[in-house]
Design a protein around this motif. Sequence first.
Motif, PDB file in Angstrom:
ATOM      1  N   ARG A 127       0.840  -1.213   0.000  1.00  0.00           N
ATOM      2  CA  ARG A 127       0.000   0.000   0.000  1.00  0.00           C
ATOM      3  C   ARG A 127       0.868   1.254   0.000  1.00  0.00           C
ATOM      4  NH1 ARG A 127      -3.570  -3.109   2.907  1.00  0.00           N
ATOM      5  NH2 ARG A 127      -2.637  -2.615   4.908  1.00  0.00           N
ATOM      6  N   MET A 128       1.924   1.248   0.806  1.00  0.00           N
ATOM      7  CA  MET A 128       2.816   2.404   0.854  1.00  0.00           C
ATOM      8  C   MET A 128       3.475   2.627  -0.510  1.00  0.00           C
ATOM      9  SD  MET A 128       6.148   3.163   3.218  1.00  0.00           S
ATOM     10  CE  MET A 128       7.146   1.983   2.313  1.00  0.00           C
ATOM     11  N   LEU A 129       3.954   1.562  -1.136  1.00  0.00           N
ATOM     12  CA  LEU A 129       4.572   1.710  -2.451  1.00  0.00           C
ATOM     13  C   LEU A 129       3.566   2.160  -3.501  1.00  0.00           C
ATOM     14  CD1 LEU A 129       7.051  -1.283  -2.645  1.00  0.00           C
ATOM     15  CD2 LEU A 129       7.493   1.096  -2.042  1.00  0.00           C
ATOM     16  N   ASP A 130       2.319   1.697  -3.384  1.00  0.00           N
ATOM     17  CA  ASP A 130       1.271   2.162  -4.298  1.00  0.00           C
ATOM     18  C   ASP A 130       1.102   3.676  -4.191  1.00  0.00           C
ATOM     19  OD1 ASP A 130       0.802  -0.450  -5.116  1.00  0.00           O
ATOM     20  OD2 ASP A 130      -0.983  -0.709  -3.846  1.00  0.00           O
ATOM     21  N   VAL A 131       1.100   4.176  -2.977  1.00  0.00           N
ATOM     22  CA  VAL A 131       0.962   5.628  -2.762  1.00  0.00           C
ATOM     23  C   VAL A 131       2.142   6.364  -3.387  1.00  0.00           C
ATOM     24  CG1 VAL A 131       1.002   7.439  -0.995  1.00  0.00           C
ATOM     25  CG2 VAL A 131      -0.521   5.486  -0.743  1.00  0.00           C
ATOM     26  N   LEU A 132       3.346   5.891  -3.130  1.00  0.00           N
ATOM     27  CA  LEU A 132       4.526   6.535  -3.714  1.00  0.00           C
ATOM     28  C   LEU A 132       4.463   6.528  -5.234  1.00  0.00           C
ATOM     29  CD1 LEU A 132       7.330   5.138  -1.397  1.00  0.00           C
ATOM     30  CD2 LEU A 132       6.727   7.546  -1.679  1.00  0.00           C
ATOM     31  N   ALA A 133       4.044   5.418  -5.799  1.00  0.00           N
ATOM     32  CA  ALA A 133       4.029   5.268  -7.256  1.00  0.00           C
ATOM     33  C   ALA A 133       2.948   6.103  -7.921  1.00  0.00           C
ATOM     34  CB  ALA A 133       3.843   3.802  -7.620  1.00  0.00           C
ATOM     35  N   THR A 134       1.798   6.239  -7.281  1.00  0.00           N
ATOM     36  CA  THR A 134       0.675   6.919  -7.936  1.00  0.00           C
ATOM     37  C   THR A 134       0.549   8.394  -7.568  1.00  0.00           C
ATOM     38  OG1 THR A 134      -0.866   6.239  -6.190  1.00  0.00           O
ATOM     39  CG2 THR A 134      -0.651   4.778  -8.108  1.00  0.00           C
ATOM     40  N   SER A 135       1.309   8.857  -6.610  1.00  0.00           N
ATOM     41  CA  SER A 135       1.190  10.249  -6.157  1.00  0.00           C
ATOM     42  C   SER A 135       2.203  11.189  -6.791  1.00  0.00           C
ATOM     43  CB  SER A 135       1.333  10.318  -4.638  1.00  0.00           C
ATOM     44  OG  SER A 135       0.313   9.590  -4.011  1.00  0.00           O
ATOM     45  N   ASN A 136       3.029  10.684  -7.685  1.00  0.00           N
ATOM     46  CA  ASN A 136       4.035  11.508  -8.350  1.00  0.00           C
ATOM     47  C   ASN A 136       4.961  12.199  -7.345  1.00  0.00           C
ATOM     48  OD1 ASN A 136       5.362  12.511 -10.615  1.00  0.00           O
ATOM     49  ND2 ASN A 136       4.123  14.370 -10.662  1.00  0.00           N
ATOM     50  N   ILE A 137       5.408  11.431  -6.356  1.00  0.00           N
ATOM     51  CA  ILE A 137       6.263  12.008  -5.315  1.00  0.00           C
ATOM     52  C   ILE A 137       7.581  11.247  -5.145  1.00  0.00           C
ATOM     53  CG2 ILE A 137       4.367  13.062  -4.041  1.00  0.00           C
ATOM     54  CD1 ILE A 137       4.575  10.712  -2.048  1.00  0.00           C
ATOM     55  N   LEU A 138       7.976  10.476  -6.122  1.00  0.00           N
ATOM     56  CA  LEU A 138       9.222   9.726  -5.998  1.00  0.00           C
ATOM     57  C   LEU A 138      10.412  10.653  -5.806  1.00  0.00           C
ATOM     58  CD1 LEU A 138       8.675   6.953  -8.694  1.00  0.00           C
ATOM     59  CD2 LEU A 138       8.464   6.746  -6.200  1.00  0.00           C
ATOM     60  N   HIS A 139      10.314  11.882  -6.287  1.00  0.00           N
ATOM     61  CA  HIS A 139      11.407  12.834  -6.165  1.00  0.00           C
ATOM     62  C   HIS A 139      11.452  13.506  -4.782  1.00  0.00           C
ATOM     63  CE1 HIS A 139       7.910  15.228  -7.206  1.00  0.00           C
ATOM     64  NE2 HIS A 139       8.544  16.282  -6.715  1.00  0.00           N
ATOM     65  N   TYR A 140      10.422  13.324  -3.960  1.00  0.00           N
ATOM     66  CA  TYR A 140      10.394  13.933  -2.619  1.00  0.00           C
ATOM     67  C   TYR A 140      11.497  13.355  -1.732  1.00  0.00           C
ATOM     68  CZ  TYR A 140       5.720  16.141  -2.895  1.00  0.00           C
ATOM     69  OH  TYR A 140       4.643  16.926  -3.183  1.00  0.00           O
ATOM     70  N   PRO A 153      20.697  21.800   4.312  1.00  0.00           N
ATOM     71  CA  PRO A 153      20.721  22.490   3.012  1.00  0.00           C
ATOM     72  C   PRO A 153      21.244  21.615   1.866  1.00  0.00           C
ATOM     73  CG  PRO A 153      21.508  23.949   4.739  1.00  0.00           C
ATOM     74  CD  PRO A 153      21.343  22.585   5.364  1.00  0.00           C
ATOM     75  N   ALA A 154      22.263  20.818   2.130  1.00  0.00           N
ATOM     76  CA  ALA A 154      22.824  19.983   1.055  1.00  0.00           C
ATOM     77  C   ALA A 154      21.812  18.951   0.566  1.00  0.00           C
ATOM     78  CB  ALA A 154      24.099  19.287   1.538  1.00  0.00           C
ATOM     79  N   ILE A 155      21.092  18.324   1.484  1.00  0.00           N
ATOM     80  CA  ILE A 155      20.113  17.308   1.092  1.00  0.00           C
ATOM     81  C   ILE A 155      18.911  17.968   0.433  1.00  0.00           C
ATOM     82  CG2 ILE A 155      18.538  15.530   1.966  1.00  0.00           C
ATOM     83  CD1 ILE A 155      21.559  14.754   1.732  1.00  0.00           C
ATOM     84  N   ARG A 156      18.456  19.095   0.970  1.00  0.00           N
ATOM     85  CA  ARG A 156      17.335  19.801   0.325  1.00  0.00           C
ATOM     86  C   ARG A 156      17.704  20.193  -1.097  1.00  0.00           C
ATOM     87  NH1 ARG A 156      13.122  21.393   3.677  1.00  0.00           N
ATOM     88  NH2 ARG A 156      12.594  23.111   2.296  1.00  0.00           N
ATOM     89  N   ALA A 157      18.941  20.631  -1.288  1.00  0.00           N
ATOM     90  CA  ALA A 157      19.389  21.041  -2.618  1.00  0.00           C
ATOM     91  C   ALA A 157      19.513  19.854  -3.573  1.00  0.00           C
ATOM     92  CB  ALA A 157      20.729  21.773  -2.517  1.00  0.00           C
ATOM     93  N   SER A 158      19.699  18.657  -3.029  1.00  0.00           N
ATOM     94  CA  SER A 158      19.852  17.474  -3.881  1.00  0.00           C
ATOM     95  C   SER A 158      18.519  16.882  -4.315  1.00  0.00           C
ATOM     96  CB  SER A 158      20.675  16.410  -3.157  1.00  0.00           C
ATOM     97  OG  SER A 158      19.907  15.794  -2.145  1.00  0.00           O
TER      98      SER A 158
END
Length: 140
Positions: free
Chosen positions: A29-42, A121-126
């Motif tokens: 279910r968690m992976l379904d949410v990640l896959a369908t919510s267009n948030i893999l880049h988060y 800052p480094a991780i946010r920038a990445s």
Amino acid sequence: MPLHWTIDSRRSLFIATAEGFVDRADADRMLDVLATSNILHYRKMFDGSAGDTRLSAVDILSFGVRMRELHARGPMGPLAVVLPADKYVLLSRVLGMLAAAKRPMRIFTDRTKAMEWLESPAIRASTPVPHIDGPSRGDG
């Protein structure tokens, strides 16, 4: 539900927390949410410090394979994983598969330190910017 999550679109942040026994359906279910919510880049944090699992080795491997399939969809955002030290060996194969993505990833035993890292800052920038397909706006 032993696995719950928060999606913070303002901060481009996904936080999943396990409490109790997590089974394969919960993880799917968690992976379904990640896959369908267009948030893999988060930026993502998975906090398994209060969770446990009854996943078999085959289930864990299947979860890892599914994560690898998600990696092929596009840029993956940074990942912080919070685990008690005694769970690292159990999940090491999955963690290795997660590490294969081209993104920052760290394992922590402390949720606060994991969040500090994700907010640095480094991780946010990445954190990658998603690719948007379709006509560009303002083209008349």
